[in-house]
Design a protein around this motif. Structure first.
Motif, PDB file in Angstrom:
ATOM      1  N   TRP A   1       5.000  15.606  -8.848  1.00 17.98           N
ATOM      2  CA  TRP A   1       5.025  14.796  -7.761  1.00 17.98           C
ATOM      3  C   TRP A   1       4.006  15.335  -6.586  1.00 17.98           C
ATOM      4  CZ3 TRP A   1       7.153  10.249  -7.574  1.00 17.98           C
ATOM      5  CH2 TRP A   1       8.128   9.884  -8.471  1.00 17.98           C
ATOM      6  N   ALA A   2       2.792  15.982  -7.004  1.00 15.91           N
ATOM      7  CA  ALA A   2       1.936  16.189  -6.061  1.00 15.91           C
ATOM      8  C   ALA A   2       1.435  14.950  -5.242  1.00 15.91           C
ATOM      9  CB  ALA A   2       0.830  16.980  -6.694  1.00 15.91           C
ATOM     10  N   ASN A   3       1.415  13.769  -6.097  1.00 15.19           N
ATOM     11  CA  ASN A   3       0.912  12.600  -5.585  1.00 15.19           C
ATOM     12  C   ASN A   3       1.682  12.113  -4.359  1.00 15.19           C
ATOM     13  OD1 ASN A   3       3.249  12.166  -7.675  1.00 15.19           O
ATOM     14  ND2 ASN A   3       3.304  10.221  -6.568  1.00 15.19           N
ATOM     15  N   GLU A   4       3.084  12.656  -4.140  1.00 20.24           N
ATOM     16  CA  GLU A   4       3.908  12.354  -2.917  1.00 20.24           C
ATOM     17  C   GLU A   4       3.321  12.851  -1.585  1.00 20.24           C
ATOM     18  OE1 GLU A   4       7.970  11.961  -2.283  1.00 20.24           O
ATOM     19  OE2 GLU A   4       7.509  10.021  -3.697  1.00 20.24           O
ATOM     20  N   GLN A   5       2.399  13.876  -1.754  1.00 24.87           N
ATOM     21  CA  GLN A   5       1.763  14.468  -0.634  1.00 24.87           C
ATOM     22  C   GLN A   5       0.282  14.092  -0.245  1.00 24.87           C
ATOM     23  OE1 GLN A   5       3.945  16.283   0.989  1.00 24.87           O
ATOM     24  NE2 GLN A   5       5.169  15.981  -0.738  1.00 24.87           N
ATOM     25  N   LEU A   6      -0.219  12.855  -0.878  1.00 30.03           N
ATOM     26  CA  LEU A   6      -1.388  12.327  -0.535  1.00 30.03           C
ATOM     27  C   LEU A   6      -1.238  11.492   0.767  1.00 30.03           C
ATOM     28  CD1 LEU A   6      -2.386  10.911  -4.240  1.00 30.03           C
ATOM     29  CD2 LEU A   6      -3.137  12.932  -2.982  1.00 30.03           C
ATOM     30  N   PRO A   7      -2.459  11.563   1.453  1.00 30.38           N
ATOM     31  CA  PRO A   7      -2.290  10.938   2.886  1.00 30.38           C
ATOM     32  C   PRO A   7      -2.943   9.500   2.951  1.00 30.38           C
ATOM     33  CG  PRO A   7      -4.456  12.078   2.508  1.00 30.38           C
ATOM     34  CD  PRO A   7      -3.684  12.313   1.180  1.00 30.38           C
ATOM     35  N   GLY A   8      -2.333   8.950   3.889  1.00 26.48           N
ATOM     36  CA  GLY A   8      -2.635   7.467   4.319  1.00 26.48           C
ATOM     37  C   GLY A   8      -2.227   6.565   3.520  1.00 26.48           C
TER      38      GLY A   8
ATOM     39  N   LEU B   1      -3.439   5.883   0.344  1.00 29.83           N
ATOM     40  CA  LEU B   1      -3.926   6.145  -1.142  1.00 29.83           C
ATOM     41  C   LEU B   1      -2.643   5.710  -2.011  1.00 29.83           C
ATOM     42  CD1 LEU B   1      -5.718   9.642  -0.882  1.00 29.83           C
ATOM     43  CD2 LEU B   1      -6.712   7.124  -1.269  1.00 29.83           C
ATOM     44  N   ALA B   2      -1.521   5.870  -1.708  1.00 34.68           N
ATOM     45  CA  ALA B   2      -0.506   5.453  -2.699  1.00 34.68           C
ATOM     46  C   ALA B   2      -0.367   4.177  -2.928  1.00 34.68           C
ATOM     47  CB  ALA B   2       0.861   6.010  -2.075  1.00 34.68           C
ATOM     48  N   GLN B   3      -0.973   3.344  -1.860  1.00 35.09           N
ATOM     49  CA  GLN B   3      -1.162   1.892  -2.145  1.00 35.09           C
ATOM     50  C   GLN B   3      -2.267   1.381  -2.672  1.00 35.09           C
ATOM     51  OE1 GLN B   3       0.265   3.059   0.899  1.00 35.09           O
ATOM     52  NE2 GLN B   3       2.174   3.147  -0.084  1.00 35.09           N
ATOM     53  N   LEU B   4      -3.251   2.042  -2.725  1.00 27.73           N
ATOM     54  CA  LEU B   4      -4.497   1.479  -3.094  1.00 27.73           C
ATOM     55  C   LEU B   4      -4.951   2.015  -4.308  1.00 27.73           C
ATOM     56  CD1 LEU B   4      -6.562   1.719   0.254  1.00 27.73           C
ATOM     57  CD2 LEU B   4      -5.128  -0.223  -0.671  1.00 27.73           C
ATOM     58  N   LEU B   5      -4.610   3.014  -4.821  1.00 28.59           N
ATOM     59  CA  LEU B   5      -5.230   3.740  -6.145  1.00 28.59           C
ATOM     60  C   LEU B   5      -4.660   3.067  -7.350  1.00 28.59           C
ATOM     61  CD1 LEU B   5      -4.988   7.686  -5.502  1.00 28.59           C
ATOM     62  CD2 LEU B   5      -7.064   6.073  -5.403  1.00 28.59           C
TER      63      LEU B   5
END
Length: 318
Positions: free
Chosen positions: A233-240, A242-246
């Protein structure tokens, strides 16, 4: 009094595992269930992504707990008229103990049919229209709708619960929280964010229920727990945004290389210290949430449920 539910992760577990976890959650004293709704996991290590509506049907036969999706995107991958039918059937199977959690989604799941991925303000506009369509269908009456984003023609749901399915709206920014207050029957988020609750309530949410999700990683070896949480779950710490756009799990894997274990360790409760787990949950209680849904990262689900049943939930009830 805040209640405590369990958050089932469709990204990490297959259908049979999710049903078994729901049974363990009920036995451990959790009072309700959240379940994620994804087409893809966030990364390949998570490794699963079953169709949530099939799992909800199985949950209705396995446990007596209320269930909510956290969250479904009724915008692109699934038309709101189809989501409405799925939610109405789920509510009937669960004797009315079902809430539809919705949000504006992520490209990760919603771009799979080749549709364009709209910007955030357009997605919120689509979400508002989708809520209108679904509420009309929950009446059980035949409807037709020709809006800016959706068309429905001569549609009627014949299998509907006695009461319309409540629709709770997920929000992670100020504008989204205001939209949730205006159109939602409740509010969903993933942070102990008291100002967001206040914004929801001021925008029309009033005394409607507010819920949050919290991820932890229980393990006897704290270092092992940190490694597990970082791997999955490192992805949970991505900023801004990114979670909606990648668009793919591979892109999340690439971006997550920028997130070190120390950042995950600082953000998540890892290990077997009851005080740390109680403190993490109480942040959400103190922020004013009605229900907090806790998710155990990784494979050791039985150990987590034993730990929370004996060491954490009793203290939270004090």
């Amino acid at each position: 009094m805040t209640e405590f539910g369990y958050f089932l992760s469709c990204e990490e577990h297959g259908p049979a595992e999710l049903v078994e976890q729901a049974r363990m959650a009920e036995q451990a004293g959790f009072t309700s269930l959240w379940i994620s709704d994804h087409y893809h996991p966030w990364n390949d290590d998570q490794g699963q992504s079953p169709f949530v509506w099939s799992v909800i049907g199985a949950l209705s036969q396995a446990v007596s707990l209320p269930v909510q999706t956290a969250v479904t995107c009724p915008l692109i991958r699934m038309h709101p008229a189809v989501v409405a039918q799925a939610a109405a059937t789920g509510a009937v199977q669960l004797d009315g103990h079902f809430r539809l959690g919705i949000g504006s989604g992520e490209a990760l799941n919603e771009h799979i049919l080749g549709d364009a991925w709209p910007e955030a303000d357009v997605r919120l506009e689509m979400l508002e229209e989708a809520v209108h369509v679904m509420r009309e269908l929950f009446t059980g009456e035949q409807i037709s709708h020709r809006g800016k984003h959706y068309t429905v023609e001569n549609a009627r749901l014949y299998t509907v619960p006695d009461e319309p399915v409540p629709i709770d709206v997920s929000a992670f920014g100020p504008h989204a929280a205001e939209v949730a207050g205006r159109i939602g029957d409740g509010f969903i988020t993933m942070a102990p964010d008291a100002p967001a609750i206040e914004r929801f309530r001021r925008s029309g949410g009033g005394t409607k229920p507010v819920s949050a999700g919290l991820k932890v990683c229980w393990a006897i070896d704290r270092d092992e727990a940190v490694r597990t949480a970082h791997r999955l779950w490192a992805n949970e710490q991505l900023p801004g945004e990114l979670a909606q756009l990648l668009p793919t799990p591979r892109h999340f894997e690439q971006a997550s290389q920028l997130v070190g274990p120390d950042r995950v360790e600082a953000a998540l409760t890892c290990g077997d210290d009851p005080d740390a787990h109680v403190e993490a949950v109480k942040e959400y209680v103190d922020a004013g949430f009605d229900t907090v849904y806790i998710n155990q990262i990784g494979p050791d689900q039985q150990g987590f449920f034993d730990f929370y049943r004996t060491k954490v939930l009793p203290r939270l009830a004090d």
